[in-house]
Design a protein around this motif. Sequence first.
Motif, PDB file in Angstrom:
ATOM      1  N   HIS A 495       0.995  -1.121   0.055  1.00 35.44           N
ATOM      2  CA  HIS A 495      -0.300  -0.171   0.042  1.00 35.44           C
ATOM      3  C   HIS A 495       1.131   1.188   0.149  1.00 35.44           C
ATOM      4  O   HIS A 495       1.903   1.254   0.667  1.00 35.44           O
ATOM      5  N   LEU A 496       0.628   2.134  -0.862  1.00 35.00           N
ATOM      6  CA  LEU A 496       1.294   3.480  -1.043  1.00 35.00           C
ATOM      7  C   LEU A 496       0.214   4.641  -0.857  1.00 35.00           C
ATOM      8  O   LEU A 496      -0.646   4.725  -1.633  1.00 35.00           O
ATOM      9  N   TYR A 517       3.470   7.437   2.631  1.00 35.78           N
ATOM     10  CA  TYR A 517       3.390   6.047   3.783  1.00 35.78           C
ATOM     11  C   TYR A 517       3.368   4.930   2.842  1.00 35.78           C
ATOM     12  O   TYR A 517       2.612   4.908   1.902  1.00 35.78           O
ATOM     13  N   GLU A 518       4.154   4.062   3.461  1.00 35.98           N
ATOM     14  CA  GLU A 518       4.449   2.657   2.553  1.00 35.98           C
ATOM     15  C   GLU A 518       4.009   1.613   3.555  1.00 35.98           C
ATOM     16  O   GLU A 518       4.647   1.695   4.719  1.00 35.98           O
ATOM     17  N   PHE A 541       6.195   2.469   6.933  1.00 33.41           N
ATOM     18  CA  PHE A 541       7.157   3.414   7.031  1.00 33.41           C
ATOM     19  C   PHE A 541       6.530   4.790   6.260  1.00 33.41           C
ATOM     20  O   PHE A 541       5.847   4.891   5.538  1.00 33.41           O
ATOM     21  N   PHE A 542       6.874   5.977   7.263  1.00 33.45           N
ATOM     22  CA  PHE A 542       6.740   7.377   6.573  1.00 33.45           C
ATOM     23  C   PHE A 542       8.080   7.528   6.030  1.00 33.45           C
ATOM     24  O   PHE A 542       9.213   7.335   6.607  1.00 33.45           O
ATOM     25  N   SER A 543       8.058   8.248   5.030  1.00 30.66           N
ATOM     26  CA  SER A 543       9.212   8.841   4.379  1.00 30.66           C
ATOM     27  C   SER A 543       9.205  10.237   3.564  1.00 30.66           C
ATOM     28  O   SER A 543       8.031  10.320   3.263  1.00 30.66           O
ATOM     29  N   THR A 573      11.274   6.810   8.198  1.00 22.77           N
ATOM     30  CA  THR A 573      11.051   6.933   9.575  1.00 22.77           C
ATOM     31  C   THR A 573       9.897   5.864   9.894  1.00 22.77           C
ATOM     32  O   THR A 573       9.231   5.228   8.841  1.00 22.77           O
ATOM     33  N   LYS A 574       9.698   5.760  11.154  1.00 19.44           N
ATOM     34  CA  LYS A 574       8.459   4.868  11.600  1.00 19.44           C
ATOM     35  C   LYS A 574       7.315   5.924  12.114  1.00 19.44           C
ATOM     36  O   LYS A 574       6.284   5.335  12.056  1.00 19.44           O
ATOM     37  N   ASN A 575       7.767   7.053  12.383  1.00 13.69           N
ATOM     38  CA  ASN A 575       6.827   7.958  13.112  1.00 13.69           C
ATOM     39  C   ASN A 575       6.877   9.167  12.795  1.00 13.69           C
ATOM     40  O   ASN A 575       6.662  10.403  13.308  1.00 13.69           O
ATOM     41  N   PHE A 576       7.533   9.761  11.427  1.00 13.96           N
ATOM     42  CA  PHE A 576       7.867  10.952  10.876  1.00 13.96           C
ATOM     43  C   PHE A 576       8.994  11.430  11.459  1.00 13.96           C
ATOM     44  O   PHE A 576       9.729  12.547  11.022  1.00 13.96           O
TER      45      PHE A 576
END
Length: 731
Positions: A495-496, A517-518, A541-543, A573-576
């Motif tokens: 999912h993207l 977000y992926e 993951f947030f990127s 990142t995991k949380n921004f």
Amino acid sequence: MKKYVFLMLLLFTFASAFAGSPDRKERKQVALVLSGGGAKGLAHVGVIKILEEAGIPVDMVVGTSMGAIVGGLYAIGYNATQLNSLVRRQDWSSLLGDRIQREQISFFEREHAEKYVLTLPWSPNKEHRGLTGLIEGQNVYNLLTDLTAGYHDSLDFSKLPIPFACVAANIVDGSEVVLRSGNLVQAMRASMAIPAAFTSVRIDSLVLVDGGIVNNFPADVARAMGAEIVIGVDVQADLQKADGLETFKDVMGQLISLLCLNKFEQNKTLTDIYIKPDIHEYSAVSFKNEAIDTMINRGERAARAHWGELTGLREQLGIEERRLPVKAPAACPDSFYIRKLTLKGVSERNTKWLKRMIRIPENSRVAGSEIQNAVALLYGTRSFSDVSYRLTGGPEYELEITLNEGNPNRVNLGFRFDSEEIAAILLNSRIDLKALSGSRLELTARLSKNPYIRVDYSLENPWLRKFSLSYLFKYTDFSMHHRGDKINTVSNRYHLGELSVADVLFKKLKFQYGLRYEHFDYDPFLYKDAQQSADVRSEGFFSYFALAKLENFDRKYYPGKGVSFEASYSLYTKNFLQFGKTPFAAINGGFTGVISITNRFKFQPSVYGRVLVGNEIPYPYLNYVGGEMPGRYVTHQLPFAGIAYAELMSNTFLAASFQFRQRMGARHYLVFTGGYAMQDNSFFDVLGGQRIWGGGVGYSYVTSLGPIDARINLSDWSKKPEVYLNFGFYF
């Protein structure tokens, strides 16, 4: 006294010059009638050359279809030499196919181009008419506009250097329409609008198509215009016997020939000199250079066979051979003084930025090529069904560009077959909620072993800026290999979600930045060796990402010139804020150029790579290398010659490749490829890391449905040859 003597000598000189050359009104009026016949109508050029050599004065020209094109240009001053040069230098496949040069398409459109084999417009709005033909005729119309500069005003065609008329058919009631006034370009375009092939032309309440279906050899029109002598050139196909009607092409050709015989026998009896070039082996679409050369030559030969009749006609008209009339070349200026620029069909708000985009200054001299480029850029936005221009007034002209809003919505279909995934179908639907600087909704689905569905919503200006919100769901099921041997099968749902802003500079350079977000949802791996295992889990993951991309290839596949450069940076990142203690990052880059050694032989070097920065890189973001197509299974998958399937590599992977490409004929290519790569887990140690070499040889044939490729590759990594086959555009 000297003044009077000089005046008498001047008058005597003019009287002598015109002695034996009767005035047009004092002799019989000669008409040249040119039939339709598609590409075969180019034989008219050869006939005109012989008429000029024979000194035959042409007092009026009447034509149908291609005869209207050749005749209309001859009527405004183009002589046989100019017409010959003109038809030989055209790229007929582009001219007749509404093809736009890639550099004239907006960057955003160019990124999505050359994926689909079929595009159909649609609209819930009844005001937006559908296509009335497969080809809009945009390129044909604008070429005729370029060639008729100085004759763009509404005209009485009898006032042209040679009076002119052409024939079209009104498909509302099937009636014959003789066009003798109005817009010259529009009249010629209407006369050649082959039903279903070219879109029809609307003039007031008339819906006009190719005049060949009502009067393909309009000698009667010439007689009605006052012609006393008619020279007719017939390039129509003869009817086939039963044994010549064995294919669909044969039957369709016979049907067209039957339609074009309407009034033919009657009109043939109205012709004094009937010229029929022997071009039976050619068709209405024989636009290849060799065919054009032959048809023009055969036109000359057919006319020269009537040399005795032509010289007899010249003597009958009282024109002495030593005083043959010479047709001066048409003057086609290469620049114009533009007093005023007007855009019709768009709002005042859009007019302002469109004028800035095309950069045509008012009250200044502008090259004709600049006007042509401006029209192509406007059409390249894909926001208009057609874009045309005209120059009125003069010598200080008003440039009027007309933009007709078409169906902005599109349904696209693409397909491809290859030896890795077997088959794939790409479906796309685009809804423009507002043309030009408005919003767009796009839905794309890929049907294959690895399907996906993508939804994009954007606010954009085609040439400047784009705000996008996207969602992608993709199911992936593929085999992982190591040194050419299969080790496991990877299945996951991906999912993207992406929010981004893109800016375009100089029409070729894009900067994009945004947030993603992926989420990766993995099934348990299926290992070939039960002892194998991997620490892979489903996670998101947030990127933050930024990229720059420059691309100006003249063609997407097998370019002849241009460069491509792309660089991107992603921070995960995991949380921004962090991943574990610190985020990790990925840096991608690549450059490809084309060096032209000869017109047919090209050298295409490339460098590319991906570097991972950080500790404990998650499985989805490791470096995947292999295959012919970048991003096949994983977005960041890199290709390499000789590594046929996806394999995991070290955190730093840098590669260089080269391609020598020889074009054979117009569409055949022989390709030699080589590659060299270095990899290591540390970027700073990569020069001492592991080396990989690979290469291959291939053959490609470019079709309208996409390239056909056959390649065999080998590398020291897998140490076994790999064969790859493909048919269709890559997506």
